[in-house]
Design a protein around this motif. Structure first.
Motif, short mmCIF file in Angstrom:
data_model
loop_
_atom_site.label_atom_id
_atom_site.label_comp_id
_atom_site.label_asym_id
_atom_site.label_seq_id
_atom_site.Cartn_x
_atom_site.Cartn_y
_atom_site.Cartn_z
N GLN A 251 0.83 -1.20 0.00
CA GLN A 251 0.00 0.00 0.00
C GLN A 251 0.87 1.26 0.00
OE1 GLN A 251 -2.19 -1.07 3.54
NE2 GLN A 251 -4.09 -1.32 2.40
N ARG A 254 2.57 1.70 -3.47
CA ARG A 254 1.66 2.18 -4.52
C ARG A 254 1.29 3.64 -4.30
NH1 ARG A 254 -4.15 1.70 -5.22
NH2 ARG A 254 -4.71 1.69 -7.46
N THR A 255 1.05 4.02 -3.05
CA THR A 255 0.73 5.42 -2.75
C THR A 255 1.89 6.33 -3.10
OG1 THR A 255 -0.79 4.78 -0.98
CG2 THR A 255 0.08 7.03 -0.92
N ASP A 256 3.09 5.93 -2.70
CA ASP A 256 4.29 6.72 -2.99
C ASP A 256 4.46 6.90 -4.50
OD1 ASP A 256 6.81 7.92 -3.00
OD2 ASP A 256 7.88 6.08 -2.54
N ARG A 258 2.27 6.66 -6.96
CA ARG A 258 1.23 7.46 -7.60
C ARG A 258 1.38 8.95 -7.26
NH1 ARG A 258 -4.32 4.36 -6.44
NH2 ARG A 258 -5.13 5.58 -8.19
N GLN A 259 1.90 9.26 -6.08
CA GLN A 259 2.12 10.66 -5.71
C GLN A 259 3.22 11.30 -6.55
OE1 GLN A 259 2.82 10.33 -1.49
NE2 GLN A 259 0.64 10.58 -0.98
N GLY A 386 -6.21 -1.21 -2.07
CA GLY A 386 -5.28 -0.29 -2.71
C GLY A 386 -3.83 -0.72 -2.64
#
Length: 460
Positions: A251, A254-256, A258-259, A386
């Motif tokens: 998670q 993926r967050t990193d 996409r940012q 996510g």
């Protein structure tokens, strides 16, 4: 943060090595021992993946012998060259995407652009390029270099490499070839473009001697998880292969990733994140555990130590107590993310034996051992939480591990509503919901000049 309930998993079939991903897979009673260089075997497993509605098959590659063993225990020493193999499989499949690794460190952009454009044409728009910088230091000696280039230098070269390759794919506009026999006009000179690239690493005039690929640009994939790797992925890739052994880490990854997208000139505002998954499966958890233990018992200790030595950057661990701790390691110019994972596990108290038993299963990727239903539910949980957009499935042994997944896990995923019931029509990127990139030379929709520079892709 949860994701929309109607999302579907994207699945890749990671079919390198021929016999499976477990280090001892070639010793399994049902293994095709010469599978890595057996074309009939590869046709069979590619067709099995297509029967399971996999979006693509994936072949990793390294431009050297995979030196995780020198004592004769390991099977990953001889394989097919991937572009040759995928060209053959293109003739035996209809929908399956064909993704291969090509090194930006040990290849030239013109060759890579030409090879993948040709594969895209041969396959009717199913090609994908996994862009990597190569982590194996032995490759340097196969290309006249004394040392493997430094990590940061490899990634700077890769960024420019990408610009050259995508520029070459745009050498000819989509309608450049009327092939009008009556008028005697084969192509339109106004739609032929010289790249004329001059940069820090490459001087490439162009044009490419292959027409524009059916996908515009073949699917671009990246497989690095280091800081440099994530930055390159955010700049260039439509999909990322990554080793993420637990959901929380996935998670965060993926967050990193996409940012990071917002700082780059991308039409596509999203990116597919696909952790590797090695599933040991059975009708029951107990049956799956027995299959796991069967392969674990086949690991030769010499191979286990050798593989671990390679994964930490080529530091020889053969002289250390296998039931003792991992020693302090010198700096490495190899795979940074994989070594960091091993050092983290060592800090938790794992011995060298426990480390190689863990890492030789799937080299740090997610391993699930359980019933068909349990594995399917875990995959759905990762999607909905996510942690992943899909998975690169790494069958522990072939052909049985893939066939069993297709026959039993795929139906469970479909029951859960997280996997398709059939293929969409169109090219690989159309099947994935990705827009076809316009040529950098084509007029923009508002009549202004087309975007000249990095071309990226539309929303899914």
């Amino acid at each position: 943060m949860s994701e929309p309930e109607d999302r579907e998993l994207v699945l890749g079939a990671y079919l390198s090595y021929g016999t499976g991903h477990h280090a001892a897979a070639w010793r399994h009673p049902d293994a095709v021992a010469d599978g890595a260089q057996n074309i009939d075997h590869y046709i069979d497993i590619a067709r099995t993946a297509e029967r399971g509605l996999f979006d693509f098959m994936f072949l990793s590659d390294t431009p050297s012998v995979f030196n995780d063993d020198r004592d004769g225990y390991g099977s990953r020493v001889v394989v097919f060259e991937p572009m040759t193999l995928l060209s053959a499989l293109a003739m035996k499949t209809t929908h399956l995407g064909l993704v291969a690794t090509a090194s930006t460190t040990y290849k030239e952009p013109y060759n890579v652009a030409r090879e993948f454009a040709s594969l895209d044409l041969l396959s009717g728009g199913r090609a994908g390029w996994n862009m990597v910088t190569s982590s194996k230091k032995d490759a340097a000696h196969n290309f006249g270099l004394d040392e493997h280039p430094e990590h940061g230098d490899r990634y700077r070269r890769a960024a420019e490499f990408f610009e050259v390759v995508t520029g070459l794919w745009d050498s000819w506009e989509d309608d450049a070839f009327p092939r009008d026999k009556e008028r005697g006009v084969f192509y339109d000179p106004a739609r032929r473009h010289v790249l004329g690239h001059e940069g820090a690493h490459f001087g490439v005039r162009g044009e490419l001697n292959v027409s524009r690929p059916p996908q515009g640009h073949p699917l671009v994939v990246q497989a690095g998880s280091s800081e440099d790797g994530k930055e390159l992925a955010a700049r260039t890739a439509e999909a990322v292969f990554t080793a993420q052994p637990d959901m929380a880490a996935a998670q965060a990854f993926r967050t990193d990733l996409r940012q990071r997208l917002a700082q780059y000139d991308r039409v596509n505002r999203d990116i597919l994140v696909m952790p590797g998954l090695c599933p040991f499966i059975g009708a029951t958890d107990e049956e799956a555990r027995e299959k796991f233990e069967q392969l674990q018992r086949l690991i030769h200790p010499g191979l286990g130590v050798a593989m671990l030595s390679d994964l930490v950057g080529g530091f020889d661990l053969s002289g250390y107590d296998v039931d003792g701790p991992l020693p302090e390691l010198p700096p490495s110019n190899g795979n940074q993310s994989r070594r960091g994972l091993i050092e983290k596990l060592a800090a938790e108290g794992l011995t060298i034996r426990q480390l190689y038993e863990r890492m030789t299963i799937a080299r740090g990727h997610l391993v699930l051992v359980g019933s068909y239903r349990r594995v399917a539910r875990t995959m759905a949980q990762w999607l909905r939480s996510g942690a992943a957009d899909g998975f690169n499935i790494m069958p522990p042994q072939l052909p049985g591990g893939l066939a069993e997944f297709v026959d039993h896990v795929v139906p469970e995923l479909q029951k859960l509503g997280v996997y398709k019931e059939g293929y969409r029509e169109g090219t690989l990127r159309e099947k994935l919901g990705l827009r076809r990139p316009p040529s950098r030379y084509a007029p923009a929709a508002d009549g202004a000049p087309g975007h000249v520079g990095p071309s990226h892709y539309g929303n899914r």
